[in-house]
Motif scaffolding. Structure first.
Motif, short mmCIF file in Angstrom:
data_model
loop_
_atom_site.label_atom_id
_atom_site.label_comp_id
_atom_site.label_asym_id
_atom_site.label_seq_id
_atom_site.Cartn_x
_atom_site.Cartn_y
_atom_site.Cartn_z
N ILE A 1 28.84 -2.38 19.88
CA ILE A 1 28.55 -3.79 19.57
C ILE A 1 29.80 -4.42 18.95
N SER B 1 19.30 -5.92 16.10
CA SER B 1 19.29 -6.59 17.42
C SER B 1 20.09 -5.80 18.46
N ASP C 1 33.26 -7.77 21.72
CA ASP C 1 34.03 -9.01 21.79
C ASP C 1 35.47 -8.77 22.21
N ALA D 1 24.23 -8.38 25.95
CA ALA D 1 25.01 -9.62 26.04
C ALA D 1 26.20 -9.47 26.99
N GLU E 1 19.59 -6.91 22.24
CA GLU E 1 20.21 -8.21 22.56
C GLU E 1 21.74 -8.09 22.56
N GLN E 2 22.26 -7.38 21.56
CA GLN E 2 23.73 -7.29 21.45
C GLN E 2 24.32 -6.48 22.60
#
Ligand code: FE2
Length: 269
Positions: A156, A229, A160, A236, A232-233
């Motif tokens: 997670i 989460s 990014d 993504a 969801e993470q």
């Protein structure tokens, strides 16, 4: 089992990591990744064992097993420059061997020594053997849940960043292309785990990690999945297709069903 002993093991672990420090930045990032991972697994093991209502001795044992679970990663990396067991050595078996060869647990009673070594050795097996001592099963299950929860944290946090900038040993060298293999999606739809050998893309690897949710053993672990989460993470960075939406719905339903089943006996009383 007392706190001094746990502290003594923590100091041993720090020295062991230090012993395996790398000379260049790339390698040192990989070593530090596993050190930080160990801290995370220890924190998760504490949350899970307390959440299960275990008492002091078992909470301490869960912490020691978490601390030592990946001890084999350090000699594995120094010798082979990889965390891929298939290209090097089974790091869990190597970790158990380190504990025995260095007689790290010499001050503990035999039963506890053997429980720790066996739980470390079993932490990465695809499925735990059906016949297992009750106490070994409990502790192997705790560390397996705690481990998965922290690997999710790692991915997670990396989500990014460009995979090209990830610590070199984390992504298994899989291509970051948009495909998800139908066989991998089919495993998830059957609520089954995915084998490493079926991975073709980095997205398959993300799906493999999501499938670990089906292998979690305890309600406190499933609660951490919701609290952080995780679903969801992790989804993504996957392509937003109908097939992936079905995978996600299925995972969410599964977590809710398990948690509902976990509280049902209390509400029935
Ligand atoms: Fe491991």
């Amino acid at each position: 089992m007392n706190n001094d002993r746990v502290e003594q093991y923590r100091s041993w672990f720090s020295r062991f990591v230090q012993e395996h420090a790398a000379g260049n930045e790339q390698d040192q990032r990989n070593i530090l990744l596993k050190k930080t991972h160990t801290d995370g697994v220890c924190a998760n093991a504490l949350r899970i064992s307390s959440g299960l209502g275990l008492l002091g001795r078992d909470i301490a044992l869960a912490g020691i097993i978490a601390l030592f679970h990946d001890v084999g990663r350090f000699p594995q990396y120094v010798r082979y420059r990889t965390f891929e067991d298939s290209r090097s050595v089974n790091h869990a078996v190597l970790g158990a061997k380190v504990l025995l060869d260095r007689n790290v647990l010499r001050d503990l009673p035999k039963r506890e020594r053997s429980l720790i070594v066996r739980s470390v050795a079993l932490h990465n097996v695809f499925i735990l053997p059906p016949r297992l001592d009750r106490e070994v099963r409990l502790h192997a299950e705790i560390v397996r849940d705690a481990d998965k929860l922290d690997i999710w944290r790692v991915f997670i946090e990396l989500a990014d960043r460009d995979p090209a900038d990830w610590p070199s040993a984390v992504a298994l060298g899989l291509p970051d292309t948009p495909e998800c293999s139908p066989a991998v999606i089919a495993s998830l739809n059957r609520r089954e785990m995915v084998r490493l050998t079926s991975l073709r893309t980095l997205n398959d690897f993300r799906l493999l990690q999501l499938a670990w949710i089906y292998d979690l053993n305890f309600a406190p672990s499933l609660r951490l999945v919701l609290e952080r989460s995780v679903i969801e993470q992790l989804t993504a960075s996957l392509p937003q297709t109908d097939a992936i939406s079905r995978v996600v719905d299925n995972l969410r339903n599964y977590v809710n069903e398990r948690l509902h089943a976990a509280i049902a006996p209390e509400t029935a009383r």
